[in-house]
Design an enzyme around this catalytic site. Sequence first.
Site, PDB file in Angstrom:
ATOM      1  N   ASN A 185       0.868  -1.178   0.000  1.00  0.00           N
ATOM      2  CA  ASN A 185       0.000   0.000   0.000  1.00  0.00           C
ATOM      3  C   ASN A 185       0.908   1.232   0.000  1.00  0.00           C
ATOM      4  OD1 ASN A 185      -1.814   2.030   0.460  1.00  0.00           O
ATOM      5  ND2 ASN A 185      -2.320   1.421   2.559  1.00  0.00           N
ATOM      6  N   GLU A 204      -5.623  -5.440  10.272  1.00  0.00           N
ATOM      7  CA  GLU A 204      -4.623  -4.401  10.521  1.00  0.00           C
ATOM      8  C   GLU A 204      -4.952  -3.697  11.834  1.00  0.00           C
ATOM      9  OE1 GLU A 204      -2.527  -3.123   6.699  1.00  0.00           O
ATOM     10  OE2 GLU A 204      -4.266  -1.851   6.930  1.00  0.00           O
ATOM     11  N   SER A 215       3.142  -2.451  10.344  1.00  0.00           N
ATOM     12  CA  SER A 215       4.596  -2.425  10.545  1.00  0.00           C
ATOM     13  C   SER A 215       5.272  -3.749  10.205  1.00  0.00           C
ATOM     14  CB  SER A 215       4.926  -1.984  11.980  1.00  0.00           C
ATOM     15  OG  SER A 215       4.461  -0.666  12.194  1.00  0.00           O
ATOM     16  N   LYS A 224       0.145   4.258  -0.313  1.00  0.00           N
ATOM     17  CA  LYS A 224      -0.506   5.460   0.250  1.00  0.00           C
ATOM     18  C   LYS A 224      -0.250   6.671  -0.657  1.00  0.00           C
ATOM     19  CE  LYS A 224       0.042   3.427   4.776  1.00  0.00           C
ATOM     20  NZ  LYS A 224      -0.063   3.595   6.200  1.00  0.00           N
ATOM     21  N   GLU A 248      -6.939   4.286   7.662  1.00  0.00           N
ATOM     22  CA  GLU A 248      -6.852   5.727   7.391  1.00  0.00           C
ATOM     23  C   GLU A 248      -8.142   6.221   6.728  1.00  0.00           C
ATOM     24  OE1 GLU A 248      -3.087   5.462   5.402  1.00  0.00           O
ATOM     25  OE2 GLU A 248      -2.191   4.912   7.314  1.00  0.00           O
ATOM     26  N   HIS A 271      -9.467   0.725   4.684  1.00  0.00           N
ATOM     27  CA  HIS A 271      -8.179   0.906   5.375  1.00  0.00           C
ATOM     28  C   HIS A 271      -8.400   1.819   6.579  1.00  0.00           C
ATOM     29  CE1 HIS A 271      -4.122   2.326   6.216  1.00  0.00           C
ATOM     30  NE2 HIS A 271      -3.714   1.205   5.640  1.00  0.00           N
ATOM     31  N   GLY A 286       2.040   1.938  10.754  1.00  0.00           N
ATOM     32  CA  GLY A 286       2.945   3.079  10.636  1.00  0.00           C
ATOM     33  C   GLY A 286       3.566   3.499  11.961  1.00  0.00           C
TER      34      GLY A 286
HETATM   35  C1  PEP Z   1      -0.781  -0.076   5.817  1.00  0.00           C
HETATM   36  O1  PEP Z   1      -0.695   0.999   5.290  1.00  0.00           O
HETATM   37  O2  PEP Z   1      -1.729  -0.807   5.535  1.00  0.00           O
HETATM   38  C2  PEP Z   1       0.239  -0.483   6.767  1.00  0.00           C
HETATM   39  C3  PEP Z   1       0.113  -1.630   7.367  1.00  0.00           C
HETATM   40  O3  PEP Z   1       1.292   0.390   6.974  1.00  0.00           O
HETATM   41  P1  PEP Z   1       2.698   0.050   7.704  1.00  0.00           P
HETATM   42  O4  PEP Z   1       3.200  -1.249   7.111  1.00  0.00           O
HETATM   43  O5  PEP Z   1       3.590   1.195   7.381  1.00  0.00           O
HETATM   44  O6  PEP Z   1       2.398  -0.106   9.148  1.00  0.00           O
END
Ligand code: PEP
Length: 255
Positions: free
Chosen positions: A9, A165, A211, A11, A97, A95, A171
Amino acid sequence: MRTPLIAGNWKMHDTLSEARSLVTGLVEGLDAACGVEVLICPAFQLLFPMAKAIADTPIQMGAQNAHEATHGAFTGEVSVPMIAETGATQVIIGHSERRHVFGEKGDQLNKKVRAVVSGGLTAIYCVGETLEEREAGKTKDVVRRQMDEVVGSDVPADKLVIAYEPVWAIGTGKTATPQQAQEVHAFLRGQLAEIYDATTAETIRILYGGSVKPGNAADLMGQSDIDGALVGGASLVAADFLAIIAAAAAAVPAS
Ligand code: PEP
């Protein structure tokens, strides 16, 4: 036997030149026979050029969001038919976000997932609890509700991927332990068995996101109900994303 899926992803990152250089690195380093499906999810304006960049490679492409309507007066939005036209085959929906920054809620996400599958694409539907919810012991209640709001037997199982997630791990550099993630994944698979049936539930991939890095991917991918990863930050560095793909490949049992 579920083929692992490693999805990046991106972003709101990468200009066209940055994206081209990232994909060049991926294409050069990817072992096409590694037994892992690889997906990149660039920002909308990169979809057409990235489709060209990954042509003749095994890399698949998806979008990060879609509007639920096919067309109309929705300034700034992009529909599923528009996404499909680029060659993208998957769309991330819900997601954290989108939920927490843009206020998307269950009823809208329900429509978005149906728009994605009606358009012939696969929906990667994200669920996950906040830190406050985890600390209050509500993780399973939260993901159950998020699943109930959106996933129903009318969604074709072969067009659905679930991504667990935990919001506190996205993040932040904090990762769920493999055991914490496996526990939620097994719970989600149980819910899929209630919605579809046990055999169908075994075919649906459940990705972990939060992460994921080269250093923790192997332990996560080794869990029986973790079928791949949705990767944010580490998907922007070709060497890191390739190392996560390699960790997923190593976790595939030899046939
Ligand atoms: C994501 O954007 O779905 C995500 C898991 O980000 P990160 O791997 O940076 O935590």
